[in-house]
Scaffold this motif. Structure first.
Motif, mmCIF file in Angstrom:
data_model
loop_
_atom_site.group_PDB
_atom_site.id
_atom_site.type_symbol
_atom_site.label_atom_id
_atom_site.label_comp_id
_atom_site.label_asym_id
_atom_site.label_seq_id
_atom_site.Cartn_x
_atom_site.Cartn_y
_atom_site.Cartn_z
ATOM 1 N N VAL A 1 0.845 -1.206 0.000
ATOM 2 C CA VAL A 1 0.000 0.000 0.000
ATOM 3 C C VAL A 1 0.876 1.251 0.000
ATOM 4 C CG1 VAL A 1 -1.671 1.332 1.335
ATOM 5 C CG2 VAL A 1 -1.955 -1.138 1.097
ATOM 6 N N GLU A 2 1.948 1.236 0.811
ATOM 7 C CA GLU A 2 2.857 2.388 0.866
ATOM 8 C C GLU A 2 3.514 2.628 -0.496
ATOM 9 O OE1 GLU A 2 4.176 1.741 5.544
ATOM 10 O OE2 GLU A 2 5.667 1.829 3.980
ATOM 11 N N ILE A 3 3.898 1.528 -1.170
ATOM 12 C CA ILE A 3 4.529 1.673 -2.486
ATOM 13 C C ILE A 3 3.538 2.296 -3.475
ATOM 14 C CG2 ILE A 3 5.460 0.388 -4.449
ATOM 15 C CD1 ILE A 3 6.693 -1.565 -2.472
ATOM 16 N N LYS A 4 2.282 1.844 -3.418
ATOM 17 C CA LYS A 4 1.270 2.416 -4.314
ATOM 18 C C LYS A 4 1.079 3.906 -4.023
ATOM 19 C CE LYS A 4 -2.399 0.081 -5.412
ATOM 20 N NZ LYS A 4 -3.656 -0.688 -5.315
ATOM 21 N N GLU A 5 1.143 4.287 -2.727
ATOM 22 C CA GLU A 5 1.027 5.701 -2.376
ATOM 23 C C GLU A 5 2.217 6.493 -2.918
ATOM 24 O OE1 GLU A 5 0.635 5.679 1.848
ATOM 25 O OE2 GLU A 5 -1.498 5.155 1.834
ATOM 26 N N GLU A 6 3.417 5.880 -2.877
ATOM 27 C CA GLU A 6 4.608 6.540 -3.440
ATOM 28 C C GLU A 6 4.403 6.773 -4.934
ATOM 29 O OE1 GLU A 6 7.781 6.545 -0.272
ATOM 30 O OE2 GLU A 6 7.417 7.633 -2.119
ATOM 31 N N ILE A 7 3.875 5.738 -5.604
ATOM 32 C CA ILE A 7 3.649 5.850 -7.046
ATOM 33 C C ILE A 7 2.641 6.961 -7.345
ATOM 34 C CG2 ILE A 7 2.725 4.633 -9.078
ATOM 35 C CD1 ILE A 7 3.783 2.033 -7.793
ATOM 36 N N ASN A 8 1.552 7.012 -6.573
ATOM 37 C CA ASN A 8 0.546 8.058 -6.780
ATOM 38 C C ASN A 8 1.126 9.438 -6.524
ATOM 39 O OD1 ASN A 8 -1.416 6.167 -7.431
ATOM 40 N ND2 ASN A 8 -2.137 5.954 -5.330
ATOM 41 N N SER A 9 1.980 9.562 -5.494
ATOM 42 C CA SER A 9 2.605 10.850 -5.173
ATOM 43 C C SER A 9 3.493 11.326 -6.300
ATOM 44 C CB SER A 9 3.408 10.727 -3.871
ATOM 45 O OG SER A 9 4.097 11.924 -3.593
ATOM 46 N N ILE A 10 4.271 10.389 -6.877
ATOM 47 C CA ILE A 10 5.152 10.767 -7.989
ATOM 48 C C ILE A 10 4.317 11.132 -9.212
ATOM 49 C CG2 ILE A 10 6.902 9.893 -9.583
ATOM 50 C CD1 ILE A 10 8.058 8.258 -7.332
ATOM 51 N N ASP A 11 3.212 10.378 -9.451
ATOM 52 C CA ASP A 11 2.312 10.703 -10.557
ATOM 53 C C ASP A 11 1.818 12.140 -10.452
ATOM 54 O OD1 ASP A 11 0.852 7.419 -11.068
ATOM 55 O OD2 ASP A 11 2.265 8.561 -12.294
ATOM 56 N N LYS A 12 1.385 12.531 -9.225
ATOM 57 C CA LYS A 12 0.879 13.892 -9.028
ATOM 58 C C LYS A 12 1.965 14.928 -9.281
ATOM 59 C CE LYS A 12 -2.742 12.565 -5.715
ATOM 60 N NZ LYS A 12 -3.224 12.684 -4.329
ATOM 61 N N SER A 13 3.195 14.633 -8.837
ATOM 62 C CA SER A 13 4.295 15.583 -9.033
ATOM 63 C C SER A 13 4.635 15.737 -10.502
ATOM 64 C CB SER A 13 5.520 15.125 -8.250
ATOM 65 O OG SER A 13 5.277 15.125 -6.877
ATOM 66 N N LEU A 14 4.618 14.589 -11.233
ATOM 67 C CA LEU A 14 4.989 14.629 -12.647
ATOM 68 C C LEU A 14 3.956 15.365 -13.490
ATOM 69 C CD1 LEU A 14 6.379 11.009 -13.100
ATOM 70 C CD2 LEU A 14 7.679 13.130 -13.054
ATOM 71 N N THR A 15 2.706 15.359 -13.068
ATOM 72 C CA THR A 15 1.653 16.032 -13.845
ATOM 73 C C THR A 15 1.359 17.422 -13.334
ATOM 74 O OG1 THR A 15 -0.020 14.998 -12.415
ATOM 75 C CG2 THR A 15 0.575 13.840 -14.446
ATOM 76 N N SER A 16 2.019 17.850 -12.256
ATOM 77 C CA SER A 16 1.766 19.166 -11.674
ATOM 78 C C SER A 16 2.610 20.229 -12.361
ATOM 79 C CB SER A 16 2.060 19.132 -10.175
ATOM 80 O OG SER A 16 1.984 20.423 -9.625
ATOM 81 N N HIS A 17 2.095 21.425 -12.468
ATOM 82 C CA HIS A 17 2.861 22.565 -12.971
ATOM 83 C C HIS A 17 3.537 23.321 -11.849
ATOM 84 C CE1 HIS A 17 1.370 22.253 -17.109
ATOM 85 N NE2 HIS A 17 0.202 21.925 -16.575
ATOM 86 N N ASP A 18 3.349 22.881 -10.648
ATOM 87 C CA ASP A 18 3.967 23.520 -9.493
ATOM 88 C C ASP A 18 5.362 22.923 -9.293
ATOM 89 O OD1 ASP A 18 2.965 24.063 -6.023
ATOM 90 O OD2 ASP A 18 4.708 24.718 -7.155
ATOM 91 N N THR A 19 6.399 23.700 -9.611
ATOM 92 C CA THR A 19 7.772 23.169 -9.540
ATOM 93 C C THR A 19 8.165 22.787 -8.130
ATOM 94 O OG1 THR A 19 8.666 25.393 -9.295
ATOM 95 C CG2 THR A 19 8.483 24.520 -11.534
ATOM 96 N N SER A 20 7.527 23.415 -7.137
ATOM 97 C CA SER A 20 7.908 23.087 -5.756
ATOM 98 C C SER A 20 7.595 21.631 -5.433
ATOM 99 C CB SER A 20 7.174 24.004 -4.781
ATOM 100 O OG SER A 20 5.776 23.820 -4.889
ATOM 101 N N LYS A 21 6.531 21.097 -6.061
ATOM 102 C CA LYS A 21 6.205 19.685 -5.814
ATOM 103 C C LYS A 21 7.286 18.763 -6.359
ATOM 104 C CE LYS A 21 1.173 19.913 -5.469
ATOM 105 N NZ LYS A 21 -0.098 19.379 -5.964
ATOM 106 N N LEU A 22 7.879 19.148 -7.519
ATOM 107 C CA LEU A 22 8.953 18.323 -8.070
ATOM 108 C C LEU A 22 10.159 18.315 -7.164
ATOM 109 C CD1 LEU A 22 8.734 19.316 -11.834
ATOM 110 C CD2 LEU A 22 8.111 17.130 -10.811
ATOM 111 N N PHE A 23 10.455 19.496 -6.532
ATOM 112 C CA PHE A 23 11.609 19.543 -5.635
ATOM 113 C C PHE A 23 11.316 18.871 -4.303
ATOM 114 C CE2 PHE A 23 12.880 23.046 -8.461
ATOM 115 C CZ PHE A 23 14.183 22.661 -8.697
#
Length: 562
Positions: free
Chosen positions: A199-221
């Motif tokens: 479950v934690e790994i799936k949450e990590e994957i979802n978090s990275i998905d959100k960062s990759l599709t976000s236009h907010d550069t702070s999320k990438l950092f």
């Protein structure tokens, strides 16, 4: 119903709150109608407002604010300090002599890193833990079956006994159930912990998905992934079922003779599981011992090759090296004695562009003008590849025995890497995922090597970069040098090699040193001091480095790992 409060209403201007949205300020993230654009500009003249059609909103990167200069946006990135910087920062003494990149390039690198992390989570971590969970569930089912068989055996044996032993049968059944429950409960707890990790790994994957599709550069950092958290796999719980030993009926020793249960075992194996992998590496079965970089590298020996200009070096064994220079000869030297053992002359009479040694110990070389790749077997030269409209430059032998060849088109507009099995073309690597060339054009010095993780590493001296792609040709990273103040010239990579630690070593010709980076492109250290104009590189099985020095004519053997 007021249409402005209706759930089906169109979006309204953030200023007048009446007109329909037509424009958008990517700087302030404000929705505007055309009539309010001028008012928005005049409200704050200190900002460079970026007004775009509403359909194109968020198309402009939202650059982070500078922590040192108010109202300045950081459009560049200092690779020496690893921080975003604005134009005022760049012109300050604080970053004098530092190397800068556009922050968009850094964000692309960050996205690539997160994409690789996501790939590792999707393709390695997640399926590994799924397999572990399946294994535990399978062993639980096996326990159920084995304990069922055990109960049946006890019951069948009990039917042969008189009613007086029913109590004994019952007691043994209770004991069996207690053993089973103890082991099942232990494995269930183990399974619950593994499922929680999944479950934690799936949450990590979802978090990275959100960062990759976000236009907010702070999320990438801010988005990070700690691979060590999941790389340490759980211990494997090993269980065994008891056996039932039958005994003959005897009223005096009824309990013992009816049968007893053996004890169970319940242990934990630290390395019971292995990480799932999609690669078949020759080193998959065993990992090399970890070696640390020496504080003070040592030059073990120096070999005078006699060339006027020395270009390449390749290890035949831990005792012999091949070299090539500015003439048509390829010379084999004894490392310990420094003596010339053999000389081979090219068929065309031209100097070889590059040399390498195959897995079987044969010398391979490229003939740029003759457009051929040749192998020397028993001192006889065999032409294995002849090109048309292309000319070969760098060459190396892969762990699978294939040849990897760098080549240029006749019009000097294209460069690519081609994999050959003997003379059969198997793969071509030329463009990235966006269709852009991976390598610069023109017949500049380029060398190639395969790392232990099967990455393909190419030096591109024209643009000052080491380009690293995966085995299938997907871009991994581009190392563009690390230049402190004591290095006067731009990074100019020439020869390249790797070692047992998957370090990538490349000769920086103009700065008289060798760069060592890890397999992910992180700079580790320099090797310099007495390494003027390094060209060719190779390593032996003991991780000794051999450096071919251009006008010096010598090959230096250097010990740099413990």
């Amino acid at each position: 119903m007021d249409p402005r409060t209706s759930c089906q209403d169109v979006m309204r201007c953030d200023l007048c709150e009446t007109a329909v949205v037509q424009m958008h300020c990517d700087t302030c993230l404000v929705n505007l109608c055309k009539a309010c654009v001028g008012e928005h500009f005049s409200a704050d003249l200190s900002k460079p407002h970026k007004i775009v059609d509403f359909k194109d909103k968020n198309s402009t990167p939202f650059y982070p604010g500078c922590t040192f200069h108010d109202k300045e946006r950081c459009k560049m990135y200092c690779r020496y300090c690893n921080i975003p910087v604005c134009t005022k920062c760049i012109s300050s003494d604080q970053h004098l002599g530092h190397r800068f990149s556009e922050i968009c390039e850094i964000l692309d690198e960050r996205k690539d890193k997160l994409s690789r992390d996501q790939t590792e989570l999707n393709e390695v971590m997640y399926p590994t833990y799924q397999d572990i969970a399946s294994d535990v569930q399978h062993r639980m089912n096996q326990l159920e079956n084995e304990y069922g068989d055990l109960s049946t055996a006890i019951t069948k044996h009990g039917e042969d006994w008189h009613v007086e032993i029913d109590k004994l049968v019952k007691n043994l059944q209770v004991e069996v159930n207690e053993m089973k429950n103890t082991q099942i409960q232990t494995l269930q707890k183990h399974l619950d912990e593994i499922n929680n990790t999944i479950v934690e790994i799936k949450e990590e994957i979802n978090s990275i998905d959100k960062s990759l599709t976000s236009h907010d550069t702070s999320k990438l950092f801010s988005t990070t992934f700690n691979a060590d958290k999941y790389s340490q796999l759980p211990h494997k719980i090993v269980v065994s079922t008891p056996t039932f030993t039958q005994g003959r009926i005897n009223e005096q020793q009824l309990g013992k003779l009816f049968g007893t249960l053996s004890s169970t075992s319940l242990s934990s194996e630290e390395k019971g599981y292995s990480m799932k992998t999609t690669k078949k590496s020759p080193e998959a079965g065993s990992s090399p011992p970890v070696k640390q970089l020496l504080d003070e590298p040592e030059t073990v020996t120096t070999i005078n090759t006699g060339y006027e200009y020395l270009y390449n070096v390749a290890c035949l064994s831990d005792e012999e090296i091949w070299t090539s220079g500015d003439d048509s000869t390829k010379k084999l030297f004894s490392i310990n004695q420094g003596s010339l053992l053999k000389t081979i002359t090219t068929k065309s009479g031209d100097r070889p562009s590059d040399i390498a040694v195959t897995k079987s110990g044969d010398l391979v070389y490229t003939d740029f003008n003759g457009r051929t790749v040749n192998i020397v077997k028993n001192e006889k030269i065999e032409e294995v590849i002849r090109l048309q409209n292309w000319s070969p430059k760098g060459v190396c032998s892969s762990s699978s025995g294939d040849l990897l060849v760098i080549m240029y088109s006749d019009d000097d507009k294209q460069t690519k890497v081609v994999r050959y099995s003997v003379s059969t073309k198997k793969q071509s690597i030329q463009f990235d995922s966006k269709g852009k060339p991976l390598y610069s054009s023109g017949p500049y010095y380029r060398h190639i090597i395969e790392n232990r993780n099967l990455d393909i590493c190419v030096t591109d001296s024209k643009v000052g970069a080491v380009v690293v792609v995966t085995q299938v040709g997907k871009m991994r990273f581009r190392y563009t040098g690390y230049t402190p103040k004591n290095k006067l010239y731009a990074f100019c990579p020439q020869g390249i090699t790797t070692d047992s630690q998957s370090h990538i070593l490349t000769a920086d010709y103009y700065n008289d040193c060798v760069h060592i980076i890890d397999q992910d492109g992180q700079f580790l250290r320099y090797l310099d001091g007495g390494l003027s104009e390094p060209r060719g590189l190779c390593t032996d099985t003991y991780d000794n480095l051999f450096v071919a020095r251009w006008r010096n004519k010598h090959v230096n053997k250097i010990k740099y790992l413990q």
